[in-house]
Motif scaffolding. Structure first.
Motif, PDB file in Angstrom:
ATOM      1  N   SER A 115       0.656   5.903  -3.675  1.00 31.91           N
ATOM      2  CA  SER A 115       2.118   5.974  -3.681  1.00 31.91           C
ATOM      3  C   SER A 115       2.747   4.597  -3.555  1.00 31.91           C
ATOM      4  O   SER A 115       3.860   4.374  -4.022  1.00 31.91           O
ATOM      5  CB  SER A 115       2.604   6.875  -2.539  1.00 31.91           C
ATOM      6  N   SER A 116       2.066   3.675  -2.933  1.00 33.03           N
ATOM      7  CA  SER A 116       2.567   2.303  -2.813  1.00 33.03           C
ATOM      8  C   SER A 116       1.387   1.351  -2.782  1.00 33.03           C
ATOM      9  O   SER A 116       0.275   1.727  -2.417  1.00 33.03           O
ATOM     10  CB  SER A 116       3.423   2.133  -1.547  1.00 33.03           C
ATOM     11  N   ALA A 187     -10.079   3.871  -6.849  1.00 40.82           N
ATOM     12  CA  ALA A 187      -9.611   3.625  -5.479  1.00 40.82           C
ATOM     13  C   ALA A 187      -8.263   4.298  -5.278  1.00 40.82           C
ATOM     14  O   ALA A 187      -7.343   4.088  -6.074  1.00 40.82           O
ATOM     15  CB  ALA A 187      -9.498   2.126  -5.216  1.00 40.82           C
ATOM     16  N   VAL A 188      -8.153   5.086  -4.219  1.00 40.25           N
ATOM     17  CA  VAL A 188      -6.891   5.743  -3.869  1.00 40.25           C
ATOM     18  C   VAL A 188      -6.401   5.129  -2.562  1.00 40.25           C
ATOM     19  O   VAL A 188      -7.070   5.218  -1.532  1.00 40.25           O
ATOM     20  CB  VAL A 188      -7.050   7.265  -3.729  1.00 40.25           C
ATOM     21  N   LEU A 189      -5.217   4.530  -2.610  1.00 40.39           N
ATOM     22  CA  LEU A 189      -4.710   3.764  -1.468  1.00 40.39           C
ATOM     23  C   LEU A 189      -4.022   4.630  -0.435  1.00 40.39           C
ATOM     24  O   LEU A 189      -4.224   4.464   0.771  1.00 40.39           O
ATOM     25  CB  LEU A 189      -3.733   2.699  -1.972  1.00 40.39           C
ATOM     26  N   ASN A 190      -3.168   5.525  -0.873  1.00 38.00           N
ATOM     27  CA  ASN A 190      -2.358   6.316   0.064  1.00 38.00           C
ATOM     28  C   ASN A 190      -1.645   7.417  -0.691  1.00 38.00           C
ATOM     29  O   ASN A 190      -1.544   7.395  -1.922  1.00 38.00           O
ATOM     30  CB  ASN A 190      -1.331   5.429   0.796  1.00 38.00           C
ATOM     31  N   VAL A 191      -1.164   8.379   0.057  1.00 39.21           N
ATOM     32  CA  VAL A 191      -0.294   9.435  -0.482  1.00 39.21           C
ATOM     33  C   VAL A 191       0.958   9.450   0.377  1.00 39.21           C
ATOM     34  O   VAL A 191       0.924   9.827   1.541  1.00 39.21           O
ATOM     35  CB  VAL A 191      -0.975  10.819  -0.451  1.00 39.21           C
ATOM     36  N   GLY A 192       2.058   8.986  -0.194  1.00 40.19           N
ATOM     37  CA  GLY A 192       3.317   8.915   0.538  1.00 40.19           C
ATOM     38  C   GLY A 192       4.353   9.834  -0.051  1.00 40.19           C
ATOM     39  O   GLY A 192       4.030  10.885  -0.626  1.00 40.19           O
ATOM     40  N   ASN A 346      10.055   2.759  -1.403  1.00 35.31           N
ATOM     41  CA  ASN A 346       9.924   4.138  -0.949  1.00 35.31           C
ATOM     42  C   ASN A 346       9.863   4.087   0.569  1.00 35.31           C
ATOM     43  O   ASN A 346       9.799   2.994   1.151  1.00 35.31           O
ATOM     44  CB  ASN A 346       8.689   4.811  -1.573  1.00 35.31           C
ATOM     45  N   PRO A 347       9.917   5.213   1.254  1.00 38.82           N
ATOM     46  CA  PRO A 347       9.964   5.149   2.725  1.00 38.82           C
ATOM     47  C   PRO A 347       8.824   4.369   3.359  1.00 38.82           C
ATOM     48  O   PRO A 347       9.027   3.636   4.336  1.00 38.82           O
ATOM     49  CB  PRO A 347       9.939   6.630   3.126  1.00 38.82           C
ATOM     50  N   GLU A 348       7.613   4.498   2.820  1.00 42.01           N
ATOM     51  CA  GLU A 348       6.481   3.802   3.417  1.00 42.01           C
ATOM     52  C   GLU A 348       6.569   2.295   3.194  1.00 42.01           C
ATOM     53  O   GLU A 348       6.329   1.503   4.120  1.00 42.01           O
ATOM     54  CB  GLU A 348       5.166   4.345   2.834  1.00 42.01           C
ATOM     55  N   SER A 349       6.907   1.888   1.985  1.00 45.33           N
ATOM     56  CA  SER A 349       6.979   0.450   1.722  1.00 45.33           C
ATOM     57  C   SER A 349       8.183  -0.180   2.413  1.00 45.33           C
ATOM     58  O   SER A 349       8.134  -1.346   2.819  1.00 45.33           O
ATOM     59  CB  SER A 349       7.018   0.173   0.218  1.00 45.33           C
TER      60      SER A 349
END
Length: 470
Positions: A115-116, A187-192, A346-349
């Motif tokens: 997601s980011s 590679a999967v970094l995150n799910v936001g 996005n909210p996480e970044s």
């Protein structure tokens, strides 16, 4: 690109040779969609646009040296003609890329999603892998059904690695990109919560991102899924892949782990990299604590590609920012620090950027210029207010919310009783820059961040240009 004759490309793309094109002529140069980038031996892909139609520039592309034009409308230039409009031209481009991939027997394809952090991680990965051999990676966020095959088509027989950023705007998008260029490592970094408005739930986002690991070959064929052990939705993807799983993160059981994470005075992360029973110090040149997870993902991939831990640490430390407006830090003559992270939000970044601002701005006055976060759906207002509260809690002196859609950020900050800062909602980047100039003092720190559509990079550029004019 590997050399192909026009008749072979016509066969692959399901097009037909048209006009003055000669079947035996070869495409040996770049495949481009911008006629200004056409070069000798290349292929110009003509697509309709919002303002211009690529077919109108076919002659210019050939004059610049392109062998032929791939398009859906007849032109006077040598052409491979596709029936069915732009959609079929894009499909033809994908078929061409897939055929080229089949010829790259000595090339590893690596996909990165999340997601980011995708673009930064892809850039970092490309710099690290380049030490092992010729590496191709997209410029910026060239990660859709057009940019993806264009990147792949830059590869040739000498290419050792292709590092690809894969993005999703819906279910099935990543699966489609992986069908064009099947990755061996993903590679999967995150799910936001980015694109929550399109997907509807974090579970749906995880379903889409997990298409990358589903596309990997099984472990016996060398498939490797690199998963973030600190993100529950990513860690759960281990059950969705036939590939061997390698985890990264801060968790004690992560195969590739960071310990002792700390940030220096300008926000660069230092940590100890631990993997395969060994450890080595790493000092990143990139700014922000969130870069640690990006670096760990790269370390895991690099190790799978044969790089030793010492070389990984050295390469990570030497790698710098590549794509524009992502944590670009500029020090002005009066001591003001400008952090331009305006490419997207996005909210996480946003939270990560504000934490970096707090670190860089310790014992200094901090200002945050924040635009709205697009595509959040029904929860958008609540998320904007939460970011405002976080900015206030982090002690920013001035919070500028740019645009009416960003106004809830200011509302959130104003709702923090202990906050002693000032919030303003301004209409655009020019007004934000003017408001900042009235409030800034020497040695202050300014963070600029918002979704791409807000164009907030102009705020940072005006601040930097203002110094140059003095």
């Amino acid at each position: 690109m590997i050399a192909l004759t026009l008749d072979r490309i016509a066969e692959i793309t399901q097009s037909r040779i048209y006009g003055s094109a000669q079947s035996s002529e070869q495409v040996t140069g770049p495949v481009v969609v911008d006629s200004r980038e056409a070069a000798p031996g290349g292929l110009f892909v003509a697509l309709g646009g919002e303002r211009v139609d690529g077919h109108d520039f076919a002659d210019a592309a050939v004059a610049a040296g392109a062998t032929a034009v791939l398009g859906s409308q007849p032109v006077t230039a040598p052409q491979l003609l596709v029936d069915g409009g732009d959609a079929e031209v894009v499909a033809a481009l994908g078929r061409l890329a897939r055929a080229v991939v089949r010829e790259l027997s000595g090339t590893d394809i690596i996909g990165v999603t999340g997601s980011s952090g995708k673009t930064t991680t892809k850039d970092l990965l490309a710099q690290v892998l380049e030490r092992l051999g010729p590496t191709i990676a997209p410029a910026g966020s060239y990660n859709n059904e057009i940019g993806h095959p264009l990147t792949v088509l830059r590869a040739d027989e000498d290419t050792r690695f292709v590092a690809l950023e894969v993005a999703a705007r819906g279910i099935g998008h990543i699966a489609h990109l992986c069908s064009i260029a099947p990755p061996r490592i993903g590679a999967v970094l995150n799910v936001g919560t980015a694109h929550m408005g399109e997907f509807g739930s974090r579970e749906a986002i995880a379903r889409a991102k997990g298409e990358l690991v589903e596309a990997l070959p099984d472990s016996g064929a060398g498939g490797v899924a690199v998963l973030n052990a600190d993100d529950d939705a990513v860690a759960a993807m281990a059950s969705r892949t036939r590939a061997r799983v390698v985890t990264f993160g801060l968790a004690q059981d992560a195969a590739v782990r960071a310990t002792g994470v700390r940030l220096d005075a300008v926000g660069r992360a230092h940590f100890t990299l631990e993997m395969a029973g060994r450890s080595v110090p790493v000092r990143l040149a990139l700014v922000g604590a969130h870069q640690v997870h990006n670096a760990l993902a790269v370390a895991a991939v690099a190790a799978e590609c044969g790089m030793g831990i010492e070389d990984i640490a050295e390469a990570l430390g030497a790698a710098g920012p590549v794509s524009r407006w992502r944590m670009e830090v500029t020090e002005l003559a009066d001591g003001v620090t400008v952090v331009n992270d305006a490419y997207n939000a996005n909210p996480e970044s946003m939270a990560a950027a504000l934490e970096t601002l707090r670190t860089i701005g310790e014992q200094r006055r901090c200002h945050a210029v924040l635009g709205h976060m697009a595509e959040l759906g029904d929860g958008g207002r609540a998320e904007h207010e939460r970011i405002g509260r976080l900015a206030a809690t982090n002690g920013v002196a001035t919070l500028l919310a740019v645009g009416e859609e960003a106004a809830p950020i200011a509302d959130g900050a104003n709702g923090v009783p202990a906050w002693r800062g000032k919030s303003l909602t301004v209409s655009d980047a020019a007004e934000a820059a003017a408001a900042l100039r009235e409030r800034m003092r020497p040695k202050d720190v300014v963070l600029v961040k918002g979704s791409r559509v807000a164009g907030l990079e102009k705020v940072a550029e005006q601040l930097i240009a203002m110094e140059g004019a003095q």
